[in-house]
Design an enzyme around this catalytic site. Structure first.
Site, PDB file in Angstrom:
ATOM      1  N   HIS A 170      59.444  51.371  26.862  1.00 27.68           N
ATOM      2  CA  HIS A 170      58.636  50.955  28.063  1.00 27.68           C
ATOM      3  C   HIS A 170      59.319  49.574  28.428  1.00 27.68           C
ATOM      4  O   HIS A 170      60.384  49.060  27.643  1.00 27.68           O
ATOM      5  CB  HIS A 170      57.083  50.515  27.771  1.00 27.68           C
ATOM      6  CG  HIS A 170      57.040  49.344  26.632  1.00 27.68           C
ATOM      7  ND1 HIS A 170      57.012  48.264  26.865  1.00 27.68           N
ATOM      8  CD2 HIS A 170      56.646  49.517  25.368  1.00 27.68           C
ATOM      9  CE1 HIS A 170      56.722  47.313  25.699  1.00 27.68           C
ATOM     10  NE2 HIS A 170      56.215  48.153  24.806  1.00 27.68           N
ATOM     11  N   CYS A 202      57.674  49.010  19.339  1.00 22.85           N
ATOM     12  CA  CYS A 202      58.019  49.707  20.503  1.00 22.85           C
ATOM     13  C   CYS A 202      59.650  49.335  20.864  1.00 22.85           C
ATOM     14  O   CYS A 202      59.883  48.275  20.320  1.00 22.85           O
ATOM     15  CB  CYS A 202      57.167  49.700  21.803  1.00 22.85           C
ATOM     16  SG  CYS A 202      55.809  50.306  21.472  1.00 22.85           S
TER      17      CYS A 202
END
Length: 152
Positions: free
Chosen positions: A112, A128
């Site tokens: 992201h 992440c």
């Protein structure tokens, strides 16, 4: 012989299953993502041709980014470029090895954008892979569901 082996999103990370091929449409995906945790880079390739390489932020020591072979399972438009995930997020089939829950979810990892560009190049995430927002816009545009992602 009528069956196709697929990656199963969820736990344990890397699990596979067999599904019947009757009624399935199978399409080749030539795009591939390689994430090098030590170098903190993400490379997108199409066939054997490099499309882009970028610096990334990865998991902090207490919440490391899991390694393995994953696939793109979700694409999210947050509608808010200033969110912690930037405007776009891509969910992967893998799960954190230390977090069984995160933000109401099951510890799914993803790629992201970020509202903290200074974090790029560091080990600061909850597992992440953070990329610059302009790169995330390109990845969101280019990547279909099922794109293979290898993290090593």
């Amino acid at each position: 012989d009528g069956w196709i082996q697929v990656l199963v999103p969820g736990r344990p990370t890397g699990a596979t299953a067999w599904i019947e091929d009757e009624g399935l449409t199978v399409a080749e995906v030539t795009l591939r993502i390689q994430v090098d945790l030590a170098a903190r880079t993400l490379t997108l390739a199409d066939g054997g041709t490099e499309v882009l390489t970028t610096s990334v932020a990865v998991g902090a020591p207490d919440t490391p980014t899991p390694t393995g072979r994953f696939s793109v399972t979700d694409k999210l438009d947050t509608q808010d470029p200033s969110s912690p995930y930037g405007r776009y997020a891509i969910g992967l089939s893998g799960r954190s090895e230390v977090l069984t829950e995160f933000a109401g979810g099951d510890g799914q990892i993803g790629i992201h954008g970020t509202n903290d560009p200074a974090s790029i190049g560091h080990d600061v995430s909850h597992g992440c892979i953070r990329v610059p927002n302009e790169v995330m816009e390109e990845l969101n545009r280019l990547l279909p569901l099922g794109t293979p992602v290898v993290v090593s």
